[in-house]
Scaffold this motif. Structure first.
Motif, PDB file in Angstrom:
ATOM      1  N   LEU A 333       0.829  -1.206   0.000  1.00  0.00           N
ATOM      2  CA  LEU A 333       0.000   0.000   0.000  1.00  0.00           C
ATOM      3  C   LEU A 333       0.863   1.257   0.000  1.00  0.00           C
ATOM      4  CD1 LEU A 333      -2.807   1.341   0.238  1.00  0.00           C
ATOM      5  CD2 LEU A 333      -2.603   1.068   2.727  1.00  0.00           C
ATOM      6  N   GLY A 334       1.883   1.289   0.848  1.00  0.00           N
ATOM      7  CA  GLY A 334       2.735   2.467   0.948  1.00  0.00           C
ATOM      8  C   GLY A 334       3.493   2.758  -0.338  1.00  0.00           C
ATOM      9  N   LEU A 335       4.069   1.731  -0.958  1.00  0.00           N
ATOM     10  CA  LEU A 335       4.811   1.929  -2.204  1.00  0.00           C
ATOM     11  C   LEU A 335       3.893   2.405  -3.328  1.00  0.00           C
ATOM     12  CD1 LEU A 335       7.169  -1.201  -2.206  1.00  0.00           C
ATOM     13  CD2 LEU A 335       7.828   1.180  -1.838  1.00  0.00           C
ATOM     14  N   SER A 336       2.678   1.872  -3.389  1.00  0.00           N
ATOM     15  CA  SER A 336       1.745   2.254  -4.455  1.00  0.00           C
ATOM     16  C   SER A 336       1.295   3.703  -4.311  1.00  0.00           C
ATOM     17  CB  SER A 336       0.532   1.314  -4.445  1.00  0.00           C
ATOM     18  OG  SER A 336       0.930  -0.026  -4.602  1.00  0.00           O
ATOM     19  N   VAL A 337       1.007   4.105  -3.086  1.00  0.00           N
ATOM     20  CA  VAL A 337       0.597   5.495  -2.851  1.00  0.00           C
ATOM     21  C   VAL A 337       1.753   6.444  -3.172  1.00  0.00           C
ATOM     22  CG1 VAL A 337      -0.091   7.154  -1.078  1.00  0.00           C
ATOM     23  CG2 VAL A 337      -1.162   4.894  -1.154  1.00  0.00           C
ATOM     24  N   ALA A 338       2.973   6.067  -2.790  1.00  0.00           N
ATOM     25  CA  ALA A 338       4.137   6.898  -3.091  1.00  0.00           C
ATOM     26  C   ALA A 338       4.347   7.028  -4.596  1.00  0.00           C
ATOM     27  CB  ALA A 338       5.379   6.298  -2.429  1.00  0.00           C
ATOM     28  N   MET A 339       4.161   5.942  -5.347  1.00  0.00           N
ATOM     29  CA  MET A 339       4.315   5.991  -6.805  1.00  0.00           C
ATOM     30  C   MET A 339       3.226   6.858  -7.436  1.00  0.00           C
ATOM     31  SD  MET A 339       6.415   4.785  -9.129  1.00  0.00           S
ATOM     32  CE  MET A 339       6.362   6.325 -10.039  1.00  0.00           C
ATOM     33  N   LEU A 341       1.751   9.433  -6.070  1.00  0.00           N
ATOM     34  CA  LEU A 341       2.079  10.830  -5.794  1.00  0.00           C
ATOM     35  C   LEU A 341       3.266  11.300  -6.637  1.00  0.00           C
ATOM     36  CD1 LEU A 341       1.706  10.843  -1.893  1.00  0.00           C
ATOM     37  CD2 LEU A 341       0.078  11.703  -3.593  1.00  0.00           C
ATOM     38  N   ALA A 342       4.205  10.398  -6.932  1.00  0.00           N
ATOM     39  CA  ALA A 342       5.379  10.775  -7.724  1.00  0.00           C
ATOM     40  C   ALA A 342       5.036  10.993  -9.190  1.00  0.00           C
ATOM     41  CB  ALA A 342       6.459   9.703  -7.588  1.00  0.00           C
ATOM     42  N   GLY A 343       4.062  10.244  -9.711  1.00  0.00           N
ATOM     43  CA  GLY A 343       3.664  10.411 -11.102  1.00  0.00           C
ATOM     44  C   GLY A 343       4.393   9.469 -12.042  1.00  0.00           C
ATOM     45  N   ALA A 344       3.990   9.515 -13.322  1.00  0.00           N
ATOM     46  CA  ALA A 344       4.471   8.551 -14.317  1.00  0.00           C
ATOM     47  C   ALA A 344       5.758   8.981 -15.015  1.00  0.00           C
ATOM     48  CB  ALA A 344       3.379   8.316 -15.368  1.00  0.00           C
ATOM     49  N   ILE A 352      11.855   0.655 -10.375  1.00  0.00           N
ATOM     50  CA  ILE A 352      11.912   0.082  -9.028  1.00  0.00           C
ATOM     51  C   ILE A 352      10.531  -0.396  -8.606  1.00  0.00           C
ATOM     52  CG2 ILE A 352      12.312   0.592  -6.593  1.00  0.00           C
ATOM     53  CD1 ILE A 352      14.527   2.473  -7.450  1.00  0.00           C
ATOM     54  N   PHE A 353       9.508   0.430  -8.876  1.00  0.00           N
ATOM     55  CA  PHE A 353       8.167   0.078  -8.420  1.00  0.00           C
ATOM     56  C   PHE A 353       7.616  -1.129  -9.171  1.00  0.00           C
ATOM     57  CE2 PHE A 353       3.535   0.398  -8.764  1.00  0.00           C
ATOM     58  CZ  PHE A 353       3.210   0.314  -7.426  1.00  0.00           C
ATOM     59  N   ILE A 354       7.788  -1.164 -10.489  1.00  0.00           N
ATOM     60  CA  ILE A 354       7.260  -2.284 -11.268  1.00  0.00           C
ATOM     61  C   ILE A 354       7.886  -3.590 -10.796  1.00  0.00           C
ATOM     62  CG2 ILE A 354       7.240  -3.335 -13.573  1.00  0.00           C
ATOM     63  CD1 ILE A 354       6.912  -0.547 -14.738  1.00  0.00           C
ATOM     64  N   ALA A 355       9.206  -3.577 -10.570  1.00  0.00           N
ATOM     65  CA  ALA A 355       9.877  -4.792 -10.100  1.00  0.00           C
ATOM     66  C   ALA A 355       9.492  -5.119  -8.660  1.00  0.00           C
ATOM     67  CB  ALA A 355      11.388  -4.632 -10.224  1.00  0.00           C
ATOM     68  N   SER A 356       9.524  -4.120  -7.765  1.00  0.00           N
ATOM     69  CA  SER A 356       9.250  -4.383  -6.347  1.00  0.00           C
ATOM     70  C   SER A 356       7.803  -4.789  -6.118  1.00  0.00           C
ATOM     71  CB  SER A 356       9.584  -3.152  -5.498  1.00  0.00           C
ATOM     72  OG  SER A 356       8.743  -2.061  -5.835  1.00  0.00           O
ATOM     73  N   ASN A 357       6.888  -4.234  -6.911  1.00  0.00           N
ATOM     74  CA  ASN A 357       5.484  -4.591  -6.785  1.00  0.00           C
ATOM     75  C   ASN A 357       5.296  -6.087  -7.010  1.00  0.00           C
ATOM     76  OD1 ASN A 357       2.631  -4.293  -6.603  1.00  0.00           O
ATOM     77  ND2 ASN A 357       2.506  -4.160  -8.830  1.00  0.00           N
ATOM     78  N   ARG A 358       5.976  -6.597  -8.038  1.00  0.00           N
ATOM     79  CA  ARG A 358       5.872  -8.027  -8.320  1.00  0.00           C
ATOM     80  C   ARG A 358       6.629  -8.849  -7.274  1.00  0.00           C
ATOM     81  NH1 ARG A 358       7.604 -12.529 -10.557  1.00  0.00           N
ATOM     82  NH2 ARG A 358       6.107 -13.708 -11.803  1.00  0.00           N
ATOM     83  N   VAL A 359       7.787  -8.373  -6.860  1.00  0.00           N
ATOM     84  CA  VAL A 359       8.604  -9.115  -5.899  1.00  0.00           C
ATOM     85  C   VAL A 359       7.863  -9.302  -4.575  1.00  0.00           C
ATOM     86  CG1 VAL A 359      10.672  -8.966  -4.462  1.00  0.00           C
ATOM     87  CG2 VAL A 359      10.829  -8.510  -6.913  1.00  0.00           C
ATOM     88  N   PHE A 360       7.305  -8.209  -4.026  1.00  0.00           N
ATOM     89  CA  PHE A 360       6.644  -8.308  -2.729  1.00  0.00           C
ATOM     90  C   PHE A 360       5.312  -9.038  -2.819  1.00  0.00           C
ATOM     91  CE2 PHE A 360       9.274  -4.378  -1.819  1.00  0.00           C
ATOM     92  CZ  PHE A 360      10.166  -5.042  -1.006  1.00  0.00           C
ATOM     93  N   THR A 361       4.614  -8.887  -3.942  1.00  0.00           N
ATOM     94  CA  THR A 361       3.347  -9.599  -4.111  1.00  0.00           C
ATOM     95  C   THR A 361       3.587 -11.094  -4.211  1.00  0.00           C
ATOM     96  OG1 THR A 361       2.388  -7.682  -5.237  1.00  0.00           O
ATOM     97  CG2 THR A 361       1.263  -9.779  -5.515  1.00  0.00           C
ATOM     98  N   GLU A 362       4.564 -11.492  -5.036  1.00  0.00           N
ATOM     99  CA  GLU A 362       4.897 -12.909  -5.153  1.00  0.00           C
ATOM    100  C   GLU A 362       5.472 -13.434  -3.838  1.00  0.00           C
ATOM    101  OE1 GLU A 362       4.562 -15.149  -7.644  1.00  0.00           O
ATOM    102  OE2 GLU A 362       3.456 -13.712  -8.862  1.00  0.00           O
TER     103      GLU A 362
END
Length: 501
Positions: A333-339, A341-344, A352-362
């Motif tokens: 939740l925290g990483l997604s909200v931070a991303m 707010l940071a924008g595309a 970092i987010f695309i990779a970490s999102n998958r890493v932590f979810t898996e």
């Protein structure tokens, strides 16, 4: 003793290697193969995925029931099913279904029927054998050990070997070519041969070790028990438990229902990441990173969850599985909200987010087998069973959560089309399905914005729902310790622990 404990855990964990070398390649390429190479039409794709949804959901409890129904209906006295016999039954099933899984994997990569028919048959065959392998391998986690430390040790080796198996994703890029499939077919043939040989050897070694070192001691204990007076405090009922009665018992299992609610969302999110990772790479990053960089990022995202899980498992030993999973939801939740707010426009943060999102979810997914094993213990104690119905309970979890696996690509493609007008099935013949090898040129701004919103809002929504469901789950702390103590006492030493093998 130390050497045998290590080798048994290593052998159990290595079974995950022979599945993961195949399944990671399957997940990454089967949709691309049928859409881009075999040119399956949209209707056939949707029909195949819909039938697959039904089969994928119902084969788990079906196979679990066929495997464990004798444990529900064993007589109160006489020829009771013993723990060693349960484990041997699991290993025999793995030695038969593992090689069949590898053969069904090969059926994807050669066109032998019309695309629609082949898509449907290949998916159902492959998932049927994968279900048998996964059910019995997962059930062994609950049957071989009860203590959290021993189960964590077994899971640790599974994660290590799964990480090794994920290297097949890296190797596959050297062979993947939509225009010339010959090299990729040979690569898949080599993977299948390796998997078949591994299943035969490892399951055979485990069976022989189990029969030689554990079963004689257990049979001696049974012979001594027959001389004692009185029945064990937990015995199975005089009448068989029907499927209707079992489902009624399960519906009253509150922790099971809350876990399934959380896990359904987790399965959806894991497969959403798998299905749309290449799309996010192309439309969010392809203008700024090379195709080889995208390939490396994708490969790392397949290996890192298993390596990361080795650290998560040490945290589980210290703080408990429940708390670690809760932290992972908060982190998502925290990483997604931070991303958001940071924008595309921040390419480095997006990588970092695309990779970490998958890493932590898996990574969260890898811990859930420990929770299901705890639910097996609770079901055994609460319903006073003669034997834990491990495969059946794993199958019931899959029945209620696997729809997320099929809903992820269907919901994702529908949402993308509704939001941006982009449809992967309506494209010019020269275009390919989005993937890490697509040349730079990421599409229109609305499509890029739509991909970014999907990337951040899906994990935010999933995390909020999961935190709400997980807060109602009570099988942790003192209650979990009481359940484990009750199960160990109920089976009077008949339980086969990994330390004994």
């Amino acid at each position: 003793m130390g050497r045998s404990v290590l080798s048994t855990a290593v052998l159990y964990g290595s079974l995950a290697l022979f599945t993961s070398v195949l399944h990671n390649v399957f997940l990454l390429y089967y949709v691309d193969t049928f859409v881009s190479v075999y040119k399956i039409d949209k209707v056939s794709f949707w029909v195949g995925e819909t039938v697959f949804l039904l089969w994928n959901s119902f084969n788990d409890p079906l196979f679990g029931w066929l495997s464990d129904r004798t444990f529900l209906s064993s007589p109160q006295t006489g020829s009771q099913v013993t723990s060693p016999e349960v484990v041997l039954k699991r290993l025999k099933a793995l030695s038969a279904n593992g090689p069949l899984l590898a053969l069904s994997f090969l059926a994807f990569w050669v066109a032998w029927a019309s695309p629609g028919l082949q898509f449907l048959l290949c998916l159902c065959l492959y998932d049927g054998f994968l279900t048998m392998v996964d059910l019995h391998h997962s059930a062994l986690l609950a049957d071989l050990a009860v203590s959290a430390a021993d189960r964590t040790r077994l899971n640790f080796h599974c994660s290590a070997f799964s990480a090794l198996g994920s290297l097949s994703v890296f190797l596959s890029y050297s062979f993947w070519d939509k225009e010339d499939f010959h090299a990729f077919r040979l690569f898949c043939l080599a993977l299948a041969a390796f998997s078949i040989l591994g299943f035969f050897l490892v399951s055979g070694l485990l069976r022989r070790r189990f029969e030689k070192e554990v079963r004689p001691r257990h049979e001696e204990a049974l012979a001594l028990k027959e001389l004692s007076v009185g029945n064990a405090p937990f015995t199975s009922p005089e009448h068989p438990v029907t499927i209707q009665q079992y489902l009624k018992q399960l519906s009253r299992h509150k922790n099971f229902m809350w876990f399934v609610s959380m896990n359904l969302i987790q399965v959806f999110h894991c497969h959403f990441n798998n299905n749309f990772f290449p799309l996010f790479l192309e439309h969010l990053l392809s203008d700024n990173i090379s195709a080889s960089s995208g390939s490396i990022l994708l490969g790392i995202s397949y290996v890192a969850p298993h390596l990361n899980n080795l650290y998560f498992l040490t945290l589980c030993q210290r703080h408990g599985v429940y708390q670690v999973i809760r932290w992972l939801f908060l982190l998502k939740l925290g990483l997604s909200v931070a991303m958001l707010l940071a924008g595309a426009d921040h390419v480095f943060l997006l990588c970092i987010f695309i990779a970490s999102n998958r890493v932590f979810t898996e990574g969260t997914c890898k811990l859930l087998k420990l929770v299901i094993s705890d639910l097996v213990d609770e079901d055994f104690v609460v319903n006073r069973r003669q034997q834990p119905v491990s495969a059946l309970l794993f199958g019931m979890v899959a029945l209620l959560t696997k729809p997320g696996q099929t809903l992820a690509p269907l919901f994702g493609t529908w949402l993308l089309c509704a939001y941006t007008g982009y449809d992967i099935f309506q494209r010019e013949p020269a275009e390919d399905i989005p993937g890490p090898h697509v040349a730079p040129g990421s599409g229109t701004p609305p499509l890029r914005l739509g991909c970014f919103h999907m990337l951040v809002f899906v994990p935010i929504t999933c995390a909020l729902l999961q935190l709400a469901a997980w807060s109602r789950f009570t099988l942790h702390g003192r209650k979990l310790r009481g359940i484990k103590s009750s199960r160990q006492g109920a089976q009077h030493g008949g339980l086969v622990d990994v330390k004994a093998i």
